[in-house]
Enzyme design. Structure first.
Site, PDB file in Angstrom:
ATOM      1  N   ASP A 150      -0.833  45.815 -13.776  1.00 29.35           N
ATOM      2  CA  ASP A 150      -0.170  46.741 -14.512  1.00 29.35           C
ATOM      3  C   ASP A 150      -1.074  47.715 -15.281  1.00 29.35           C
ATOM      4  OD1 ASP A 150      -1.322  45.248 -16.362  1.00 29.35           O
ATOM      5  OD2 ASP A 150       0.308  44.746 -17.548  1.00 29.35           O
ATOM      6  N   LYS A 163       3.822  44.651  -7.894  1.00 31.20           N
ATOM      7  CA  LYS A 163       3.611  44.015  -9.177  1.00 31.20           C
ATOM      8  C   LYS A 163       4.675  42.901  -9.341  1.00 31.20           C
ATOM      9  CE  LYS A 163       4.493  45.430 -13.152  1.00 31.20           C
ATOM     10  NZ  LYS A 163       4.618  46.127 -14.427  1.00 31.20           N
TER      11      LYS A 163
END
Length: 217
Positions: A138, A120
Site C-alpha cells: 500500500d 493488493k
C-alpha cells in the site's frame, strides 16, 4: 539498505510486535475481503466504523447480494467512493456464489478476477485469512520500501517483488504488517519520526529527522 542490515531491521520490528495483525475488524475471510475492498483510499478506522453497522446485517455473499447496491451504499456512504465500492462488492459477492459456492478462494487469480479485488487486496486476503507469505504494497509500504532503501522501486509491484527477494524467509509472513504499521505511525509521510524510530540505525534515509524542540525553547 545494506543486505546485512535487513535481518536486524526485521528482528527489531518483530521484538517490538511479535504477532502483528491488521487493524481492519473481521471474523471471516469474506468479512476481511469486503473490508479490504472498502479500504481503498480510506482509513481502516473509517472502514471499521462502517462495517460495525454493516456486518451484523450482512456479512455473507448471499446477504450482500440480497441487500443490493442501494441498500449496501446506505451502510458504507461514510467511506470515499462508496457507490463504486458498493457496486463492486455486490458483483464480487454474486461471483463468489456463482463460481466458488460462496467461499472466498485461496487462489490469487480467482481473487483478482473479482470486481474491486486487485493485487493488493488479494495479497491481504491470502496473507491474513490463509497465512500465506504475501506482501500487500500500500502507500505506507511503498514509502517505507523506498525511503529506507529496503526495497526501492517506481511501482508497487516493483517494491513487492523486491521485498519478496530481500526479506529473510523467517520474517516474510508478518513483513507487510510490520512495514504498514511502521509507515502509519513512525515513518509517516510528511516527515518521518526518526528520533523515535527503533530501526533508524539500519535505514538509509538522510538526514534523520531530529526530535522537535521542547516547548518554550
Amino acid at each position: 539498505m545494506k543486505k546485512d542490515n535487513i535481518a536486524p531491521f526485521f528482528a527489531t520490528l518483530q521484538a517490538a510486535n511479535p504477532t502483528p495483525e491488521t487493524e481492519l475488524e473481521y471474523s471471516t475471510p469474506f468479512e476481511l475481503m469486503a473490508a479490504v475492498l472498502l479500504s481503498a483510499q480510506a482509513t481502516d478506522v473509517g472502514v471499521n466504523k462502517a462495517t460495525r453497522r454493516l456486518f451484523p446485517v450482512a456479512n455473507t455473499p448471499q446477504a450482500i447480494v440480497a441487500l443490493g447496491e442501494e441498500g449496501l451504499a446506505d451502510y458504507i456512504k461514510t467511506i470515499g467512493l462508496y457507490r463504486s465500492k458498493a457496486r463492486h462488492l455486490v458483483e464480487a459477492s454474486r461471483l463468489l456464489l456463482e463460481r466458488h459456492g460462496g467461499e472466498v478462494p485461496r487462489d490469487r487469480a480467482a481473487l483478482e478476477a473479482l470486481p474491486g479485488v486487485g493485487r493488493k487486496t488479494a495479497n491481504v486476503v491470502l496473507n491474513v485469512a490463509f497465512g500465506e507469505a504475501t506482501i500487500a504494497v500500500d502507500t505506507h509500504i511503498f514509502r517505507v520500501g523506498n525511503r529506507t532503501g529496503l526495497a526501492p522501486g517506481k511501482t508497487p509491484l516493483e517494491v513487492e517483488l523486491k521485498l519478496e527477494k530481500r526479506v529473510p524467509a523467517e520474517y516474510l509472513l508478518h513483513a507487510h504488517h510490520w512495514l504498514i504499521l511502521h509507515g502509519r505511525y513512525v515513518c509517516v509521510a510528511r516527515k518521518p519520526k526518526c528520533w523515535q524510530c527503533a530501526v533508524a540505525v539500519y535505514c538509509d534515509y538522510r538526514p534523520k529527522t531530529p526530535a522537535p524542540a521542547a516547548p518554550g525553547r
